[in-house]
Design an enzyme around this catalytic site. Structure first.
Site, PDB file in Angstrom:
ATOM      1  N   ASP A  52       0.750  -1.180  -0.055  1.00 52.26           N
ATOM      2  CA  ASP A  52       0.049   0.208  -0.093  1.00 52.26           C
ATOM      3  C   ASP A  52       0.805   1.325  -0.124  1.00 52.26           C
ATOM      4  OD1 ASP A  52      -1.887   1.996   0.657  1.00 52.26           O
ATOM      5  OD2 ASP A  52      -3.254   0.603   1.417  1.00 52.26           O
ATOM      6  N   SER A  92      -7.286   4.280  -1.189  1.00 51.81           N
ATOM      7  CA  SER A  92      -6.926   2.746  -1.060  1.00 51.81           C
ATOM      8  C   SER A  92      -8.093   1.935  -1.452  1.00 51.81           C
ATOM      9  CB  SER A  92      -6.349   2.310   0.344  1.00 51.81           C
ATOM     10  OG  SER A  92      -5.112   2.659   0.211  1.00 51.81           O
ATOM     11  N   THR A 145      -8.080  -1.699   1.982  1.00 47.88           N
ATOM     12  CA  THR A 145      -7.451  -2.789   0.908  1.00 47.88           C
ATOM     13  C   THR A 145      -7.900  -4.271   1.194  1.00 47.88           C
ATOM     14  OG1 THR A 145      -5.426  -1.636   0.964  1.00 47.88           O
ATOM     15  CG2 THR A 145      -5.332  -3.670   0.046  1.00 47.88           C
ATOM     16  N   GLU A 266      -1.202  -8.044   2.232  1.00 54.54           N
ATOM     17  CA  GLU A 266      -0.759  -6.546   2.189  1.00 54.54           C
ATOM     18  C   GLU A 266       0.270  -6.050   3.065  1.00 54.54           C
ATOM     19  OE1 GLU A 266      -3.695  -3.968   3.793  1.00 54.54           O
ATOM     20  OE2 GLU A 266      -3.233  -2.044   2.319  1.00 54.54           O
ATOM     21  N   ASP A 271       2.063   2.611   3.310  1.00 53.79           N
ATOM     22  CA  ASP A 271       1.298   4.025   3.094  1.00 53.79           C
ATOM     23  C   ASP A 271       1.280   4.772   4.150  1.00 53.79           C
ATOM     24  OD1 ASP A 271      -0.837   5.229   1.821  1.00 53.79           O
ATOM     25  OD2 ASP A 271      -2.000   4.754   3.679  1.00 53.79           O
ATOM     26  N   HIS A 275       2.620   8.742   4.330  1.00 54.58           N
ATOM     27  CA  HIS A 275       1.734  10.047   4.875  1.00 54.58           C
ATOM     28  C   HIS A 275       2.521  10.863   5.888  1.00 54.58           C
ATOM     29  CE1 HIS A 275      -2.199   9.216   2.922  1.00 54.58           C
ATOM     30  NE2 HIS A 275      -1.935   8.135   3.191  1.00 54.58           N
ATOM     31  N   HIS A 314      -1.393   2.520  -4.994  1.00 54.60           N
ATOM     32  CA  HIS A 314      -1.104   4.054  -5.333  1.00 54.60           C
ATOM     33  C   HIS A 314       0.290   4.417  -4.698  1.00 54.60           C
ATOM     34  CE1 HIS A 314      -2.030   4.878  -1.160  1.00 54.60           C
ATOM     35  NE2 HIS A 314      -3.344   4.125  -1.431  1.00 54.60           N
TER      36      HIS A 314
HETATM   37 MG    MG Z   1      -4.293  -0.478   2.621  1.00 54.41          MG
HETATM   38 ZN    ZN Z   2      -3.114   6.256   2.213  1.00 58.53          ZN
END
Ligand code: MG
Ligand code: ZN
Length: 377
Positions: A52, A92, A145, A266, A271, A275, A314
């Protein structure tokens, strides 16, 4: 005159035709050799790894720091575009929906269309085909996800509803965090607003655990629901159970089914590291994710019947590398252009039967469509 004609044919015309013919045959054989070897051999199992927020720069940092990575063993590579139907920058949920169903939707939607119609997921097709299925994540199992593969809700925030749908999904293996969404209002730490006891429901069909240390001792013959934290699991460097160990256990269970399986793994905290623009956090998660990919790849190498796909939903953080050292295996100038997701294409790696399909530039919906087509073979 007659002899001349024969002479002319044998010594001039025939050689010319032979050269033309041989050239033609040579070109044909070259065309065959140059075209991807599309086999008529379809995978029985699919393992999908989703990093992610993992863009190409993240993979570059991983390679720099680790030297040798599992990801570089893949020979079939591609890139995917990630935008959502109504948002240029995806979240997501929309990206998970694209990977799980083959359809684009709006941000925050979990495997429902723009008009909130449920979109059937690769996991649901797999269940229908008698395959066993699994979902593994390092955040809450109710997060966008994993939810995109086994639930249908119009807003990803409705994790109470997602928890219920996950229990009903028929998934044989579920490992991650998010216990609080399964506990009723009166149970300690429960985030539910009702008195539904989802743990009791799970225990009718699965072994339920909440302690990470218990996982490895469980039999490989029964489904397992491991909710190992109230919300997200600890960071990679602080987890007592690695993503690779979770993957290994899931494969031991799922591979007992003669009809095959679908497993989604995952690396969820790549992710939040993006951030937060937190490079140390990011690299820790990437290293752990790559090790889990290595576990999946080793399984596929010996099994010969498993397609492994690694991609991202992404990119997060607009991560860039402005300085580092291969010799010292370090990045000393990590840069972040964003505190959110970006629109940059993300990498796609494939190994195993039909992996050639995934070469080149595709949209993220292609991954979902192709997996569903392969599951339905
Ligand atoms: Mg995720
Ligand atoms: Zn995110």
């Amino acid at each position: 005159m007659k002899n001349f004609k024969i002479y002319f044919y044998l010594n001039v015309i025939k050689p010319i035709w032979m050269i033309v013919g041989l050239t033609f045959l040579f070109n044909c054989s070259q065309a065959v050799f140059n075209s991807p070897q599309i086999t008529e051999y379809y995978p029985q199992n699919i393992i999908l790894f989703i990093g992610d927020g993992m863009g190409v720069s993240q993979v570059t940092a991983l390679k720099t720091v680790e030297g040798v990575i599992a990801l570089e063993k893949f020979k079939q590579l591609g890139l995917i575009t990630t935008w959502a139907d109504t948002n240029y920058i995806t979240d997501s949920a929309a990206a998970g929906t694209a990977l799980a169903t083959g359809y684009k939707t709006r941000n925050r939607a979990i495997s429902v269309s723009l008009s909130n119609e449920p979109l059937k997921t690769v996991l649901e097709y797999a269940e229908e085909r008698g395959k066993w299925t699994g979902l593994i994540t390092t955040k809450s199992i109710t997060d966008a996800t994993p939810a995109s593969f086994a639930a249908h809700v119009d807003n990803r925030n409705n994790q109470i509803e997602i928890a219920e749908q996950l229990v009903q999904s028929g998934v044989e293996v579920a490992i991650g965090g998010g216990l609080s969404y399964f506990l009723s209002a009166s149970q300690e730490g429960g985030r539910r607003t009702d008195e539904v006891d989802l743990i009791a429901e799970i225990e009718k069909t699965h072994i339920f655990i909440r302690n990470p240390e218990e996982l490895s001792d469980l039999p490989d013959t029964q489904g397992v629901f491991g909710l190992l934290a109230m919300n997200n699991l600890p960071k990679a460097t602080e987890r007592s159970l690695s993503l690779g160990e979770m993957t290994e256990k899931a494969l031991r269970i799922l591979s007992n089914n003669q009809n095959g399986f679908f497993l989604m793994v995952e690396g969820a905290q790549i992710d939040p590291a993006g951030h937060e623009n937190n490079y140390e956090y990011l690299i820790g998660e990437l290293i752990e994710f790559d090790k889990a990919v290595g576990v999946g790849l080793a399984f596929a190498e010996s099994d010969r019947n498993t397609l492994v796909i690694v991609t991202a939903d992404h990119e997060t953080g607009g991560f860039a590398i402005a300085g580092g050292s291969v010799k010292k295996r370090m990045i000393d100038k990590p840069l972040f252009a964003s505190g959110d997701h970006t629109a940059t294409m993300v990498p796609l790696f494939a190994y195993g039967p039909q992996s050639e399909l995934f070469e080149g530039i595709h949209d993220n919906t292609f991954v979902g469509k192709a997996m569903i087509e392969l599951i339905n073979r």
